[in-house]
Design an enzyme around this catalytic site. Structure first.
Site, mmCIF file in Angstrom:
data_model
loop_
_atom_site.group_PDB
_atom_site.id
_atom_site.type_symbol
_atom_site.label_atom_id
_atom_site.label_comp_id
_atom_site.label_asym_id
_atom_site.label_seq_id
_atom_site.Cartn_x
_atom_site.Cartn_y
_atom_site.Cartn_z
ATOM 1 N N GLY A 191 0.851 -1.187 0.000
ATOM 2 C CA GLY A 191 0.000 0.000 0.000
ATOM 3 C C GLY A 191 0.880 1.227 0.000
ATOM 4 C CE1 TYR B 107 5.925 -3.059 -1.416
ATOM 5 C CE2 TYR B 107 7.295 -1.118 -1.750
ATOM 6 C CZ TYR B 107 6.391 -2.041 -2.233
ATOM 7 O OH TYR B 107 5.938 -1.940 -3.533
ATOM 8 C CE LYS C 245 7.639 -4.866 -4.206
ATOM 9 N NZ LYS C 245 6.878 -5.786 -5.059
ATOM 10 C CG ASN D 32 5.619 7.217 -6.076
ATOM 11 O OD1 ASN D 32 5.288 6.520 -5.130
ATOM 12 N ND2 ASN D 32 6.593 8.101 -6.016
HETATM 13 P P1 NAD Z 1 -2.323 -3.702 -5.438
HETATM 14 O O1 NAD Z 1 -2.317 -3.876 -3.938
HETATM 15 O O2 NAD Z 1 -3.462 -2.982 -6.045
HETATM 16 O O3 NAD Z 1 -2.161 -5.115 -6.141
HETATM 17 C C1 NAD Z 1 -1.489 -6.196 -5.570
HETATM 18 C C2 NAD Z 1 -2.422 -7.386 -5.616
HETATM 19 O O4 NAD Z 1 -1.740 -8.528 -5.075
HETATM 20 C C3 NAD Z 1 -3.685 -7.177 -4.765
HETATM 21 O O5 NAD Z 1 -4.851 -7.296 -5.553
HETATM 22 C C4 NAD Z 1 -3.593 -8.254 -3.721
HETATM 23 O O6 NAD Z 1 -4.855 -8.816 -3.373
HETATM 24 C C5 NAD Z 1 -2.700 -9.285 -4.401
HETATM 25 N N1 NAD Z 1 -2.094 -10.162 -3.413
HETATM 26 C C6 NAD Z 1 -1.543 -9.812 -2.220
HETATM 27 N N2 NAD Z 1 -1.144 -10.903 -1.572
HETATM 28 C C7 NAD Z 1 -1.450 -11.961 -2.371
HETATM 29 C C8 NAD Z 1 -1.301 -13.370 -2.226
HETATM 30 N N3 NAD Z 1 -0.771 -13.891 -1.130
HETATM 31 N N4 NAD Z 1 -1.745 -14.173 -3.223
HETATM 32 C C9 NAD Z 1 -2.297 -13.639 -4.356
HETATM 33 N N5 NAD Z 1 -2.471 -12.312 -4.528
HETATM 34 C C10 NAD Z 1 -2.058 -11.493 -3.547
HETATM 35 O O7 NAD Z 1 -0.934 -3.009 -5.779
HETATM 36 P P2 NAD Z 1 -0.394 -2.445 -7.168
HETATM 37 O O8 NAD Z 1 -0.216 -0.988 -6.976
HETATM 38 O O9 NAD Z 1 -1.193 -2.933 -8.296
HETATM 39 O O10 NAD Z 1 1.060 -3.095 -7.195
HETATM 40 C C11 NAD Z 1 1.393 -4.225 -8.007
HETATM 41 C C12 NAD Z 1 2.861 -4.559 -7.803
HETATM 42 O O11 NAD Z 1 3.668 -3.440 -8.166
HETATM 43 C C13 NAD Z 1 3.232 -4.907 -6.371
HETATM 44 O O12 NAD Z 1 4.189 -5.937 -6.385
HETATM 45 C C14 NAD Z 1 3.849 -3.647 -5.855
HETATM 46 O O13 NAD Z 1 4.754 -3.885 -4.801
HETATM 47 C C15 NAD Z 1 4.539 -3.118 -7.092
HETATM 48 N N6 NAD Z 1 4.756 -1.658 -7.036
HETATM 49 C C16 NAD Z 1 3.692 -0.809 -7.102
HETATM 50 C C17 NAD Z 1 3.919 0.552 -7.041
HETATM 51 C C18 NAD Z 1 2.779 1.541 -7.115
HETATM 52 O O14 NAD Z 1 3.034 2.745 -7.072
HETATM 53 N N7 NAD Z 1 1.522 1.122 -7.216
HETATM 54 C C19 NAD Z 1 5.223 1.053 -6.914
HETATM 55 C C20 NAD Z 1 6.272 0.154 -6.837
HETATM 56 C C21 NAD Z 1 6.036 -1.207 -6.928
#
Ligand code: NAD
Length: 329
Positions: free
Chosen positions: A82, A152, A156, A181
């Site tokens: 999050g 976190y 990663k 982001n």
């Molecule tokens: P998000 O929380 O909307 O999506 C992640 C999804 O993973 C969720 O729907 C969640 O239910 C699912 N999940 C969590 N634990 C799980 C499990 N044990 N089994 C199956 N599914 C599971 O987040 P997002 O923003 O879409 O991020 C996607 C990826 O990108 C993540 O790995 C996140 O760390 C990475 N990321 C996102 C951002 C950003 O700004 N949004 C930045 C850097 C990295």
């Protein structure tokens, strides 16, 4: 490699970026056969009828084998994550995503998967390089010596290295992008996991709806960030998967703004001016962060380029439609 007939699975497809990725890949003619998430189907932000949508907890090893079965390409985006409010207060939960990443890598290796994409984060970068708002954009080598975001970011960074060693030792082709982001419609905007762009949209819309023209900003508003619109993220994700880039690479915008400037943009879109108060003890992350895009430009001849103002308008309009629908109910 150009994705053609390869069978593809997207993990974390019920989430924000994963949901967009399934749609974007399909629009590009990619053969997405499966989408997986732990959330009940009715909570997925987007779902496609043309794929097998599976609800599986990917921390569990057996479930990872079910997710990978019969596929040649894995996009691994599932993570318990999050915005700063969530990751600063749930470090152990964030680190438990190591189970998902480890088991998905093992399942991919054992199922004959040809390529594995892993979504890492700018949170892997050394905190000492992000102490001031007038930050020097982060180059890929700035992740070491390691001093990532506690919880976190450490997970990663560890999972990035596991991808590297699965490639070196087991021959599984892995690709790693460090997202900076990401924002856009069909994502979290309330409940505690939302990130700054969505949270600011929600607060401005709330102020408009309530007529109470005030906004609380986390930190002093001078902290700087860049924000990437989700369409740039999905485009870069596919390009990196298809590329020969074997080491982690930045995938982010380099349009740097302060949080105050981000609020200015949202106020302008909304057509309001709000009285600002600053919550200085709120989780706010590092003081400054930007993406150095030298490497992605060199490899792909492309970098994320959707203007913040344009992406924020689409994000604002979607969040407003959701909030107005809730008010009307
Ligand atoms: P998000 O929380 O909307 O999506 C992640 C999804 O993973 C969720 O729907 C969640 O239910 C699912 N999940 C969590 N634990 C799980 C499990 N044990 N089994 C199956 N599914 C599971 O987040 P997002 O923003 O879409 O991020 C996607 C990826 O990108 C993540 O790995 C996140 O760390 C990475 N990321 C996102 C951002 C950003 O700004 N949004 C930045 C850097 C990295």
């Amino acid at each position: 490699m150009k994705l053609t007939n390869e069978k593809v699975v997207v993990c974390g497809a019920g989430g924000f970026i994963g949901g967009h990725l399934v749609k974007a890949l399909q629009n590009n003619g990619v053969n997405v056969v499966r989408a997986v998430d732990v959330k009940p189907l009715e909570e997925w932000y987007q779902k496609s009828k043309d794929v097998e949508n599976l609800v599986l907890d990917l921390r569990d090893k057996e479930n990872c084998y079910k997710a990978a079965k019969g596929t040649q390409v894995v996009f691994q985006l599932a993570a318990d994550m999050g915005g700063m409010g969530f990751i600063e207060n749930n470090k152990a939960l964030c680190m438990l995503s190591v189970l998902t990443n480890t088991h998905m890598l093992m399942a991919a290796r054992d199922s004959g998967v040809e390529r594995f994409f892993y979504s890492s984060s700018a949170c892997v970068y050394n905190g000492d390089k992000q102490k001031t708002p007038d930050v020097v954009p982060l180059k890929e080598e700035d992740a070491y010596p390691a001093l990532p975001e506690d919880g976190y970011g450490w997970e990663k960074l560890f999972s990035e290295r596991m991808c590297r060693h699965f490639e070196e030792d087991f021959g599984l082709q892995t690709r790693v992008a460090r997202y900076h982001n990401v924002y856009g419609p069909f994502g979290t905007y309330d409940g505690g996991r939302e990130k700054a762009p969505a949270a600011i949209c929600r607060k401005v819309i709330q102020a408009k709806i309530s007529g109470k023209h005030e906004i609380e900003i986390w930190g002093d508003g001078h902290q700087t960030r860049s924000f990437m619109y989700v369409d740039d993220c999905t485009k870069g994700t596919q390009a990196i998967l298809e590329s020969d880039i074997h080491e982690p690479i930045n995938l982010g915008s380099n349009e740097l703004v302060t949080i105050n400037q981000l609020v200015d943009i949202v106020e302008e879109i909304a057509g309001v001016k709000l009285k600002r108060t600053y919550k200085l003890d709120a989780p706010k992350g590092v003081n400054g962060r930007n993406s150095d895009n030298t490497k992605i430009l060199k490899y792909l001849g492309w970098e994320p380029s959707i203007r913040l103002r344009d992406g924020m308008r689409k994000t604002y309009e979607w969040i407003e439609s959701q909030m107005l629908a809730t008010v009307a109910r």
